[in-house]
Scaffold this motif. Sequence first.
Motif, PDB file in Angstrom:
ATOM      1  N   GLY A 159      43.679  29.039  35.824  1.00  9.16           N
ATOM      2  CA  GLY A 159      43.147  28.226  34.733  1.00  9.16           C
ATOM      3  C   GLY A 159      41.728  27.765  35.020  1.00  9.16           C
ATOM      4  N   GLY A 160      41.475  27.364  36.252  1.00  9.55           N
ATOM      5  CA  GLY A 160      40.117  26.977  36.648  1.00  9.55           C
ATOM      6  C   GLY A 160      39.152  28.151  36.569  1.00  9.55           C
ATOM      7  N   MET A 161      39.607  29.317  37.011  1.00  9.42           N
ATOM      8  CA  MET A 161      38.768  30.514  36.943  1.00  9.42           C
ATOM      9  C   MET A 161      38.479  30.877  35.482  1.00  9.42           C
ATOM     10  SD  MET A 161      40.586  32.777  39.963  1.00  9.42           S
ATOM     11  CE  MET A 161      39.987  34.311  39.329  1.00  9.42           C
ATOM     12  N   ALA A 162      39.494  30.764  34.625  1.00  2.00           N
ATOM     13  CA  ALA A 162      39.306  31.088  33.204  1.00  2.00           C
ATOM     14  C   ALA A 162      38.272  30.157  32.582  1.00  2.00           C
ATOM     15  CB  ALA A 162      40.636  30.996  32.455  1.00  2.00           C
ATOM     16  N   GLN A 163      38.359  28.876  32.881  1.00  2.00           N
ATOM     17  CA  GLN A 163      37.408  27.912  32.332  1.00  2.00           C
ATOM     18  C   GLN A 163      35.983  28.218  32.780  1.00  2.00           C
ATOM     19  OE1 GLN A 163      39.031  24.077  33.346  1.00  2.00           O
ATOM     20  NE2 GLN A 163      40.371  24.068  31.561  1.00  2.00           N
ATOM     21  N   GLU A 164      35.811  28.663  34.013  1.00  2.00           N
ATOM     22  CA  GLU A 164      34.484  29.036  34.510  1.00  2.00           C
ATOM     23  C   GLU A 164      33.876  30.174  33.693  1.00  2.00           C
ATOM     24  OE1 GLU A 164      34.818  29.991  38.655  1.00  2.00           O
ATOM     25  OE2 GLU A 164      35.497  27.968  39.172  1.00  2.00           O
ATOM     26  N   HIS A 165      34.736  30.976  33.056  1.00  2.00           N
ATOM     27  CA  HIS A 165      34.282  32.129  32.269  1.00  2.00           C
ATOM     28  C   HIS A 165      34.424  31.894  30.767  1.00  2.00           C
ATOM     29  CE1 HIS A 165      33.622  34.781  35.718  1.00  2.00           C
ATOM     30  NE2 HIS A 165      34.658  34.162  36.254  1.00  2.00           N
ATOM     31  N   GLY A 166      34.663  30.642  30.360  1.00  2.00           N
ATOM     32  CA  GLY A 166      34.737  30.327  28.943  1.00  2.00           C
ATOM     33  C   GLY A 166      36.080  30.578  28.292  1.00  2.00           C
ATOM     34  N   GLY A 167      37.122  30.741  29.097  1.00  2.00           N
ATOM     35  CA  GLY A 167      38.451  31.005  28.557  1.00  2.00           C
ATOM     36  C   GLY A 167      39.399  29.848  28.788  1.00  2.00           C
ATOM     37  N   ILE A 168      40.618  30.011  28.281  1.00  2.00           N
ATOM     38  CA  ILE A 168      41.658  29.006  28.465  1.00  2.00           C
ATOM     39  C   ILE A 168      42.984  29.701  28.782  1.00  2.00           C
ATOM     40  CG2 ILE A 168      40.602  27.240  26.990  1.00  2.00           C
ATOM     41  CD1 ILE A 168      42.519  28.114  24.753  1.00  2.00           C
ATOM     42  N   PRO A 169      43.850  29.012  29.533  1.00  2.00           N
ATOM     43  CA  PRO A 169      45.177  29.563  29.809  1.00  2.00           C
ATOM     44  C   PRO A 169      46.003  29.621  28.528  1.00  2.00           C
ATOM     45  CG  PRO A 169      44.676  27.715  31.278  1.00  2.00           C
ATOM     46  CD  PRO A 169      43.625  27.743  30.226  1.00  2.00           C
ATOM     47  N   ASP A 170      46.932  30.580  28.481  1.00  2.00           N
ATOM     48  CA  ASP A 170      47.770  30.749  27.291  1.00  2.00           C
ATOM     49  C   ASP A 170      49.228  31.012  27.681  1.00  2.00           C
ATOM     50  OD1 ASP A 170      48.064  30.781  24.499  1.00  2.00           O
ATOM     51  OD2 ASP A 170      47.953  32.975  24.449  1.00  2.00           O
TER      52      ASP A 170
END
Length: 106
Positions: free
Chosen positions: A88-99
């Motif tokens: 989730g942290g990695m996704a946020q760094e790339h502009g994404g969100i967990p699903d």
Amino acid sequence: MSISDENAAILSGIEADGGNLGSPRRVDFAHVFPERRAAAGFAKAATRDGFHVGIEEVDRENRRWDVIASKTMIPSAENITSVEERLGGMAQEHGGIPDGWGFERI
């Protein structure tokens, strides 16, 4: 309710329905991104971290790119929560969100 408590409740329900949670299996962690470049950046980072990754464009107005990062593990609340928070942290760094996450029952 914390993420860990939520995951424990979900797994408890699976186990109550007869699911075997003691054996390792592939757990899929889904993330959504607004553009392909962001999804690809996350996928590259997750691959470096040892995950198997798949990217798919979906027919959705916002966050059109799905990335599934998978890892084989025993599906415990501790294991799933740890990976979910890290990805989730990695996704946020790339502009994404967990699903969400999931796995096949065995």
